[in-house]
Scaffold this motif. Sequence first.
Motif, PDB file in Angstrom:
ATOM      1  N   GLU A  90       0.850  -1.179   0.000  1.00 47.85           N
ATOM      2  CA  GLU A  90       0.000   0.000   0.000  1.00 47.85           C
ATOM      3  C   GLU A  90       0.888   1.231   0.000  1.00 47.85           C
ATOM      4  OE1 GLU A  90      -2.633   0.575   3.362  1.00 47.85           O
ATOM      5  OE2 GLU A  90      -3.567   2.307   2.412  1.00 47.85           O
ATOM      6  N   VAL A  91       0.511   2.229  -0.793  1.00 46.85           N
ATOM      7  CA  VAL A  91       1.254   3.491  -0.785  1.00 46.85           C
ATOM      8  C   VAL A  91       0.265   4.628  -0.528  1.00 46.85           C
ATOM      9  CG1 VAL A  91       3.021   2.689  -2.398  1.00 46.85           C
ATOM     10  CG2 VAL A  91       1.015   3.847  -3.287  1.00 46.85           C
ATOM     11  N   PHE A  92       0.739   5.669   0.124  1.00 43.58           N
ATOM     12  CA  PHE A  92      -0.076   6.868   0.278  1.00 43.58           C
ATOM     13  C   PHE A  92       0.850   8.062   0.439  1.00 43.58           C
ATOM     14  CE2 PHE A  92       0.031   4.298   4.124  1.00 43.58           C
ATOM     15  CZ  PHE A  92       0.640   5.141   5.045  1.00 43.58           C
ATOM     16  N   ALA A  93       0.299   9.243   0.154  1.00 45.56           N
ATOM     17  CA  ALA A  93       1.115  10.453   0.239  1.00 45.56           C
ATOM     18  C   ALA A  93       0.603  11.313   1.385  1.00 45.56           C
ATOM     19  CB  ALA A  93       1.050  11.217  -1.078  1.00 45.56           C
ATOM     20  N   VAL A  94       1.539  11.834   2.172  1.00 45.04           N
ATOM     21  CA  VAL A  94       1.191  12.603   3.358  1.00 45.04           C
ATOM     22  C   VAL A  94       1.627  14.051   3.145  1.00 45.04           C
ATOM     23  CG1 VAL A  94       1.576  12.814   5.840  1.00 45.04           C
ATOM     24  CG2 VAL A  94       1.482  10.538   4.767  1.00 45.04           C
ATOM     25  N   ASP A  95       0.688  14.980   3.308  1.00 43.69           N
ATOM     26  CA  ASP A  95       1.015  16.379   3.016  1.00 43.69           C
ATOM     27  C   ASP A  95       1.628  17.087   4.217  1.00 43.69           C
ATOM     28  OD1 ASP A  95      -1.017  17.087   4.744  1.00 43.69           O
ATOM     29  OD2 ASP A  95      -2.432  17.618   3.154  1.00 43.69           O
ATOM     30  N   ALA A  96       1.881  18.387   4.080  1.00 41.64           N
ATOM     31  CA  ALA A  96       2.573  19.156   5.120  1.00 41.64           C
ATOM     32  C   ALA A  96       1.757  19.226   6.414  1.00 41.64           C
ATOM     33  CB  ALA A  96       2.873  20.559   4.605  1.00 41.64           C
ATOM     34  N   ILE A 110      -3.341  12.444   4.830  1.00 40.07           N
ATOM     35  CA  ILE A 110      -3.191  11.634   3.620  1.00 40.07           C
ATOM     36  C   ILE A 110      -3.924  12.313   2.467  1.00 40.07           C
ATOM     37  CG2 ILE A 110      -3.793   9.414   2.555  1.00 40.07           C
ATOM     38  CD1 ILE A 110      -3.277   8.126   5.300  1.00 40.07           C
ATOM     39  N   ILE A 111      -3.233  12.468   1.352  1.00 43.16           N
ATOM     40  CA  ILE A 111      -3.773  13.173   0.194  1.00 43.16           C
ATOM     41  C   ILE A 111      -4.826  12.326  -0.508  1.00 43.16           C
ATOM     42  CG2 ILE A 111      -3.139  13.892  -2.153  1.00 43.16           C
ATOM     43  CD1 ILE A 111      -0.546  14.921  -0.977  1.00 43.16           C
ATOM     44  N   GLY A 154       2.581  15.663  -1.551  1.00 43.55           N
ATOM     45  CA  GLY A 154       2.896  15.020  -0.279  1.00 43.55           C
ATOM     46  C   GLY A 154       4.044  14.048  -0.439  1.00 43.55           C
ATOM     47  N   GLU A 155       4.562  13.585   0.702  1.00 43.96           N
ATOM     48  CA  GLU A 155       5.648  12.607   0.654  1.00 43.96           C
ATOM     49  C   GLU A 155       5.058  11.203   0.569  1.00 43.96           C
ATOM     50  OE1 GLU A 155       8.436  12.799   3.891  1.00 43.96           O
ATOM     51  OE2 GLU A 155       9.525  11.028   3.172  1.00 43.96           O
ATOM     52  N   LEU A 156       5.632  10.383  -0.293  1.00 45.26           N
ATOM     53  CA  LEU A 156       5.096   9.037  -0.486  1.00 45.26           C
ATOM     54  C   LEU A 156       5.577   8.094   0.617  1.00 45.26           C
ATOM     55  CD1 LEU A 156       3.314   7.659  -2.713  1.00 45.26           C
ATOM     56  CD2 LEU A 156       5.422   6.559  -3.444  1.00 45.26           C
ATOM     57  N   TYR A 157       4.619   7.368   1.218  1.00 50.79           N
ATOM     58  CA  TYR A 157       4.912   6.353   2.236  1.00 50.79           C
ATOM     59  C   TYR A 157       4.509   4.986   1.676  1.00 50.79           C
ATOM     60  CZ  TYR A 157       5.603   9.725   6.068  1.00 50.79           C
ATOM     61  OH  TYR A 157       6.077  10.716   6.879  1.00 50.79           O
ATOM     62  N   GLU A 187       3.033  -1.361  13.610  1.00 48.11           N
ATOM     63  CA  GLU A 187       3.348  -1.652  12.215  1.00 48.11           C
ATOM     64  C   GLU A 187       4.255  -0.546  11.703  1.00 48.11           C
ATOM     65  OE1 GLU A 187       0.830  -2.367   8.119  1.00 48.11           O
ATOM     66  OE2 GLU A 187       0.403  -0.639   9.363  1.00 48.11           O
ATOM     67  N   LYS A 188       5.154  -0.911  10.777  1.00 44.42           N
ATOM     68  CA  LYS A 188       6.096   0.083  10.253  1.00 44.42           C
ATOM     69  C   LYS A 188       5.712   0.486   8.819  1.00 44.42           C
ATOM     70  CE  LYS A 188       8.788   0.395  13.782  1.00 44.42           C
ATOM     71  NZ  LYS A 188       9.954  -0.402  14.092  1.00 44.42           N
ATOM     72  N   MET A 189       6.123   1.689   8.458  1.00 50.40           N
ATOM     73  CA  MET A 189       5.987   2.105   7.049  1.00 50.40           C
ATOM     74  C   MET A 189       7.264   2.834   6.660  1.00 50.40           C
ATOM     75  SD  MET A 189       3.170   5.106   7.542  1.00 50.40           S
ATOM     76  CE  MET A 189       3.448   6.481   8.654  1.00 50.40           C
ATOM     77  N   TYR A 190       7.505   2.901   5.372  1.00 50.69           N
ATOM     78  CA  TYR A 190       8.741   3.513   4.884  1.00 50.69           C
ATOM     79  C   TYR A 190       8.445   4.886   4.293  1.00 50.69           C
ATOM     80  CZ  TYR A 190      12.865   4.508   2.139  1.00 50.69           C
ATOM     81  OH  TYR A 190      13.967   5.128   1.611  1.00 50.69           O
ATOM     82  N   ARG A 191       9.235   5.868   4.741  1.00 56.08           N
ATOM     83  CA  ARG A 191       9.146   7.219   4.159  1.00 56.08           C
ATOM     84  C   ARG A 191      10.098   7.267   2.983  1.00 56.08           C
ATOM     85  NH1 ARG A 191      10.363  12.018   8.286  1.00 56.08           N
ATOM     86  NH2 ARG A 191       9.632  13.117   6.439  1.00 56.08           N
ATOM     87  N   THR A 192       9.588   7.469   1.785  1.00 57.79           N
ATOM     88  CA  THR A 192      10.472   7.405   0.620  1.00 57.79           C
ATOM     89  C   THR A 192      11.314   8.661   0.444  1.00 57.79           C
ATOM     90  OG1 THR A 192       8.816   8.354  -0.832  1.00 57.79           O
ATOM     91  CG2 THR A 192       8.837   5.946  -0.657  1.00 57.79           C
ATOM     92  N   GLY A 193      10.842   9.813   0.972  1.00 57.70           N
ATOM     93  CA  GLY A 193      11.546  11.065   0.679  1.00 57.70           C
ATOM     94  C   GLY A 193      11.165  11.626  -0.687  1.00 57.70           C
TER      95      GLY A 193
END
Lengths: 86, 527
Positions: B345-351, B355-356, B364-367, B399-405
Amino acid sequence: MTQQVQSTKEQIREFVREAAQRKGVTDVTDTLSLVQSGVIDSLGIFRLVSFLEENCKVRIADEEIVGENFETIDDIERFVTTKLSK
Amino acid sequence: MAYILQQLLSESAKRYPGKTAVAARGKSFTYQELEERSNQLAHLLQRHGVKKGDRVGIYFPKAVESLACMFGIMKAGGVYVPLDPQAPSERISYIIGNCAIKALITTGDRLHALSAEAKNSVEFSILLGPGENGNVPHTMPWASLLEYPADSSPQIQATTTDLAYILYTSGSTGRPKGVMLSHQNALTFVDWCAETFQVTSDDNLSNHAPLHFDLSVFDVYNTIEAGATLYLVTEDLTLFPASLANFIRDRQITIWYSVPSALVLLLLHANLKAENLKRLRIILFAGEVFAMKYLRQLADLVPHVDLYNLYGPTETNVCTFHKVDRERLGNMKHLPVGQACANTEVFAVDADDEIIEAGSSREGELYVRGPAVTPGYWGDVEKTQGAVVPNRFQPNFEEKMYRTGDIVTLSVDGDYYFVGRRDSMVKSRGYRIELGEIEAALMSHPGVREAAALAIPDDEIGARLKAVVAPHDFGALTAADLQQHCATRIPKYMIPELIELQESLPKTSTGKIDRVQLAQAPQPVAQ
């Protein structure tokens, strides 16, 4: 060896040495594999081709840009000289 | 269903024992040979003290033996670490120390060039090459593995969450960092690929990427999973587009996977003809942005081939994909990185930490979450905690998620679009490069007072690298000095092709180096 051949080789040497310097390689001999040593990368090959076309007055086709013609300074010189003599 | 990677090989070796598994440099291994060689290597490693979880380095130009090493190390319960055979030995010595590599499979000259510390920390090495007879202490020739049992691998109790391999990528603080990948991480991707691309035993795959690059995970494991044949593209071929085009034709490659810059090189300089690419059915590309004008050329040249853009950092392998739609391509300004792969699952988180939603104009940054996500960086808790973070959007269990940057937008149709980076990581020829690592290499020269590395956007290779340096003693240092110095610390693809020397670097009001101003300075045309 004629004067023409000498100067062709000198030009190739100078170009390759400059390219090598940008990659931090100083010890470039005429038989060093430019591919294995990383002296020439994919863009470097095409810069070299443009250089040869301009300075040695040869036309080089895409099909001729292969390892056996560009492996070492000696190979490049042989390739260019053969083309010039045709 | 395989839960550890080596099961893929054992299964295919039963079904296709006589079929060619891998070929390169005029050599090949059948499935049975690959199974037997890797069994023997596993026994040899175990006999010499390699235990579950131990790291074993693979450090030689890619060859059919590379695959025997990967599977053999995993069969011994070890974790393999592919090391860039062209990287400076100083960098490799650092990696050997960083993840405490116990055994090394390499060549005599490469072993010799390592730092004394690295040599001492490796317990033993297996040497490839014709002249290797094991006369050097703590080494043995590759051929000595033939004395070990071939018909089965050692008994180890492995689980899907065990580490399979570690891939080192550029690190912002000046040293490479080791991304740990488990069997489950890899299989999540491999299973999705097998389903999506329907790889079969009739396919011929190419392996263009270096083995320390995560693109090769698809090439190797999806070939083996399907009982297909893998043709390794050796370093010399990657430089010569005409030779590479002949390779694709002669090996009858059906699935090609590479960075876009390799495809651009083929397009511009190989005189590619569709009739030579008849058997090609899929082209996958990843690792950097594909300039639209070249992608359109490629799409027109091979109308019979399905094109896919795959996206994902090494930490997740691939997490989203987009199948190129030729009818829409003409009107598209940018190619999306697309939608999430299965089991991800991917989602983007804004400032505002929200979640966008699809169609919103926000960035937003993709997680990324799911079984593809890395457990973290080897031996670096701080970096791991900064990138693999608790999922704060799901409070019910840990649960963990990865911040892609990576900064993205999300279109109405649910496709993600890459916008840029939140840090100073850049891509050049698909290589992931932290400008900070280049700056650290420059700063390690005693004559350098200040240094800034910059990426100049480029359609063919993604970015060209430039540095601006202020020396302590202006006039005492040349660009060539600095390039030579860099060559001892960072791989050649990271060395700036242009180094400008200045008395001092421009500063912002807070006293930091003004990168915006540096980037806006007129760029000379590269020679």
